[in-house]
Scaffold this active site. Structure first.
Site, PDB file in Angstrom:
ATOM      1  N   TYR A   1      59.048  23.920  46.984  1.00  0.00           N
ATOM      2  CA  TYR A   1      60.406  24.105  47.489  1.00  0.00           C
ATOM      3  C   TYR A   1      61.324  22.996  47.018  1.00  0.00           C
ATOM      4  CZ  TYR A   1      59.899  20.396  51.019  1.00  0.00           C
ATOM      5  OH  TYR A   1      59.738  19.192  51.643  1.00  0.00           O
TER       6      TYR A   1
ATOM      7  N   HIS B   1      40.750  32.041  47.326  1.00  0.00           N
ATOM      8  CA  HIS B   1      41.311  30.731  46.970  1.00  0.00           C
ATOM      9  C   HIS B   1      41.798  30.671  45.521  1.00  0.00           C
ATOM     10  CE1 HIS B   1      39.458  29.694  50.727  1.00  0.00           C
ATOM     11  NE2 HIS B   1      39.844  28.439  50.651  1.00  0.00           N
TER      12      HIS B   1
ATOM     13  N   GLU C   1      55.970   6.063  51.089  1.00  0.00           N
ATOM     14  CA  GLU C   1      57.310   6.584  51.395  1.00  0.00           C
ATOM     15  C   GLU C   1      57.355   6.824  52.896  1.00  0.00           C
ATOM     16  OE1 GLU C   1      57.903  10.382  49.417  1.00  0.00           O
ATOM     17  OE2 GLU C   1      55.868  11.015  49.816  1.00  0.00           O
TER      18      GLU C   1
HETATM   19  N1  PDD Z   1      62.646  15.899  52.071  1.00  0.00           N
HETATM   20  N2  PDD Z   1      59.771  12.103  50.314  1.00  0.00           N
HETATM   21  C1  PDD Z   1      59.431  13.210  50.995  1.00  0.00           C
HETATM   22  C2  PDD Z   1      58.032  13.356  51.474  1.00  0.00           C
HETATM   23  C3  PDD Z   1      60.400  14.203  51.249  1.00  0.00           C
HETATM   24  O1  PDD Z   1      60.064  15.333  51.911  1.00  0.00           O
HETATM   25  C4  PDD Z   1      61.735  14.007  50.798  1.00  0.00           C
HETATM   26  C5  PDD Z   1      62.807  15.031  51.023  1.00  0.00           C
HETATM   27  C6  PDD Z   1      62.036  12.827  50.098  1.00  0.00           C
HETATM   28  C7  PDD Z   1      63.424  12.556  49.558  1.00  0.00           C
HETATM   29  O2  PDD Z   1      63.719  13.391  48.455  1.00  0.00           O
HETATM   30  P1  PDD Z   1      65.215  13.830  48.107  1.00  0.00           P
HETATM   31  O3  PDD Z   1      65.986  12.569  47.943  1.00  0.00           O
HETATM   32  O4  PDD Z   1      65.082  14.573  46.846  1.00  0.00           O
HETATM   33  O5  PDD Z   1      65.735  14.650  49.256  1.00  0.00           O
HETATM   34  C8  PDD Z   1      61.028  11.901  49.868  1.00  0.00           C
HETATM   35  C9  PDD Z   1      63.518  17.029  52.200  1.00  0.00           C
HETATM   36  C10 PDD Z   1      64.937  16.674  52.431  1.00  0.00           C
HETATM   37  C11 PDD Z   1      62.938  18.008  53.214  1.00  0.00           C
HETATM   38  O6  PDD Z   1      61.748  18.261  53.114  1.00  0.00           O
HETATM   39  O7  PDD Z   1      63.671  18.532  54.064  1.00  0.00           O
END
Ligand code: PDD
Length: 286
Positions: free
Chosen positions: A33, A102, A179
């Protein structure tokens, strides 16, 4: 206004959108996604989101059902049909529908779904005061660079901060910062900005790239290198970044103040520059 979504080539009210129970997204979490922020009806960093989508599809062996120009059209359509100026477009591609097995079935058609929600960025109070985070051991799989819909690990980790009344769960693997459950993390120490490199342990955030781009163009001192847990715990500032959070200061970690417990000077500067960058990119003078 009614929520209009896109499912496999058709627009429809969300209440009418159904996928078969044998969709591999439902059975196995077998899909990927993107979440694309939209400012003033214009998608932010669309090319980069489409590039990351292609990487996730390549790594999982799911066929990309659309060309970039088709994706741009589909995203534009969903933005138009949902009306609001600032939106968050969610798009998902699963491997498709097949008898449960799977191994990847041959010749199935990927399921394509898009929806849009109003973009909810941090409140002025959260920007002003910063937010609380907790920490946890990162026990997710080792392909965190794939933006997979298999998010059970992320959801379980996020739940810990939710239960503590906090905004995010910051993750450490083997004594190193990775992260947060749905954001990337930066830290500041003695005026230097640090963040872990993009590898298989973190999602390559689009916002992370923007922050690095701004930092480099404005001559912040920046080091992209592994960051230890001790460095995070002793940081003067911690930030989380994502498409919906943009850049947000973390002012307590596990109940202890970060630095002096207030958003720091580098955060204030980066937050202002990020807003300026958005304005320049998204809302050029008519
Ligand atoms: N999440 N790390 C993870 C695990 C994430 O799910 C996201 C983003 C980010 C930041 O990525 P970006 O800057 O491209 O939004 C880092 C989105 C917003 C979500 O799952 O809703």
């Amino acid at each position: 206004m009614a929520d209009i979504v896109h499912l496999n080539g058709k627009l429809m009210p969300i209440e009418e959108a159904y996928v078969p129970v044998l969709d591999r997204g439902f059975i196995f979490g077998d899909g990927v996604y993107e979440v694309i922020p939209v400012y003033g009806k214009r998608p932010f960093r669309m090319a980069e989101h489409l590039r990351r989508l292609q990487c996730s599809l390549d790594k999982t062996g799911i066929r990309n059902p659309h060309s970039d120009s088709e994706w741009i059209r589909l995203v534009g359509e969903i933005i138009e049909r949902n009306g609001g100026s600032d939106q968050s477009v969610y798009l998902q591609v699963t491997r498709g529908v097949a008898k449960r097995d799977h191994a990847f079935p041959k010749d199935i058609r990927p399921t394509v779904f898009l929806m849009s929600n109003p973009l909810v960025t941090p409140s002025p109070a959260a920007i002003e005061a910063g937010v609380a985070c907790v920490s946890a051991e990162d026990y997710r799989w080792l392909n965190c660079d794939i933006k997979s819909v298999s998010l059970l690990g992320n959801c379980m980790l996020r739940q810990r901060s939710a239960e503590a009344g906090a905004t995010e769960t910051i993750l450490f693997r083997d004594g190193k910062l990775t992260e947060a459950s749905s954001s990337n993390v930066f830290v500041v120490k003695d005026g230097v900005l640090y963040c872990p490199p993009k590898d298989h342990l973190i999602l390559p955030g689009i916002t992370y790239d923007v922050v690095i781009e701004i930092a480099r163009s404005r001559e912040f001192q920046l080091e992209v290198r592994p960051v230890s847990e001790a460095e995070v715990r002793n940081a003067d500032e911690i930030w989380v970044t994502s498409s919906t959070k943009e850049v947000l200061a973390v002012t307590t970690l596990d109940g202890k103040p970060v630095g002096d417990g207030h958003p720091g000077p580098l955060f204030r500067r980066m937050h202002a520059l990020y807003q300026e960058f958005k304005r320049e990119q998204m809302r050029p003078a008519a």
